[in-house]
Write a protein that holds these residues in place. Sequence first.
Motif, short mmCIF file in Angstrom:
data_model
loop_
_atom_site.label_atom_id
_atom_site.label_comp_id
_atom_site.label_asym_id
_atom_site.label_seq_id
_atom_site.Cartn_x
_atom_site.Cartn_y
_atom_site.Cartn_z
N VAL A 63 0.73 -1.41 0.10
CA VAL A 63 0.11 -0.08 -0.09
C VAL A 63 0.79 1.23 -0.11
CG1 VAL A 63 -1.67 1.39 1.23
CG2 VAL A 63 -1.97 -1.17 1.02
N GLU A 64 1.94 1.22 0.73
CA GLU A 64 2.68 2.39 0.96
C GLU A 64 3.55 2.52 -0.47
OE1 GLU A 64 2.92 4.62 3.33
OE2 GLU A 64 1.45 3.43 4.65
N LEU A 65 4.16 1.57 -1.03
CA LEU A 65 4.65 1.43 -2.29
C LEU A 65 3.57 2.15 -3.46
CD1 LEU A 65 7.29 0.98 -3.94
CD2 LEU A 65 6.28 -1.50 -4.41
N ILE A 66 2.57 1.67 -3.37
CA ILE A 66 1.58 2.31 -4.47
C ILE A 66 1.24 3.75 -4.23
CG2 ILE A 66 -0.63 2.21 -5.52
CD1 ILE A 66 -0.35 -0.83 -4.63
N LEU A 67 0.97 4.10 -2.84
CA LEU A 67 0.71 5.36 -2.47
C LEU A 67 1.78 6.44 -2.88
CD1 LEU A 67 -1.20 5.04 0.97
CD2 LEU A 67 -2.12 5.78 -1.21
#
Length: 345
Positions: A63-67
């Motif tokens: 999730v952090e990577l995509i955000l």
Amino acid sequence: MTPSAATALLDDSFPVPVSANRDSRRDITRDMGVRSLQMGITALQEASAAFEGPLGEAFERAVELILGGKGRVIVSGIGKSGHIGRKLAATLASTGTHAFFVHPTEASHGDLGMIARDDVIIALSWSGETAELSDLVGFTRRFSIPLIAITRNGASTLGRAADVLLELPRVRESCPHDLAPTSSSLIQLALGDALAVALLERRGFTSARFRTLHPGGTLAARLKTVQQLMHGADMPLVGEDALMSEVLIEMAARRYGCVGVADGAGRLVGIVTDGDLRRHMGPALLDTPVRTVMTRDPITVEPHKLASAVLELMNRRLITAVFAVDDGRPVGILHVHDLLRAGIA
């Protein structure tokens, strides 16, 4: 193989029991369906339990990577994983994350050009050894494009290459041979939905933005607001010093089944409905001041409120019309028929 031999093979592959009577076959078939559903539920429970370990930590990193990405999310997979991937890309795109699906075979024949350095790749492969993904995976490694893998085999080629590994538990397929992707596809789908929901919540994706991306169909109707459906110019209104004779004329002219009552400052202070008329019916009704008959502090809604929520309110409070107010002043009226005509039911 001759056509007759191929036909025989197909026939032998799908034996149909004929010994049981019709009622028995119906019961057996129903049991098969329930068993398949129960196995799917078990698979989902195992996937949920895996979130207590490495899968949960990897999910957070994904999730952090995509955000943190500046580009788009590119989803890829083949076979049943490809179908799940297409659904994941569509769900992401409709909930605020720019995403699309790239077929791995087409990627090997030029569609790699759709992928940029700022993108994030999500690759799905249950085995992690899908040959068709090799060129895509190699491309991400060559140009340092972040790769998220969804697979059951963390030790696979895909699992070892990934920057973030979402390793799902090995679940039994509901297929009696444990072969056809069923339970495995289900938990891939569920994990993809979990990613999309986590991302939309982290982005603060609102129902208004959702409505912008879903302008058609029943879903669009459910996302309409009061302001989009209400009547403003022909609101049935009288002043609080009016007599009931004026109220009846206004009610008959507007045909909403009610009349609002406003004070000198234009604030809605009451409402007269058909029910109020019945309760006060008598010879002196026409000369009665409206403030004697009206219901004070009527139910109101805000113009930005979802129309679907207003329909629920009307059903719960057993009313057929409601005024929309802004800072206490009526700006429109909405009748239940307006909601039904808009397809909100």
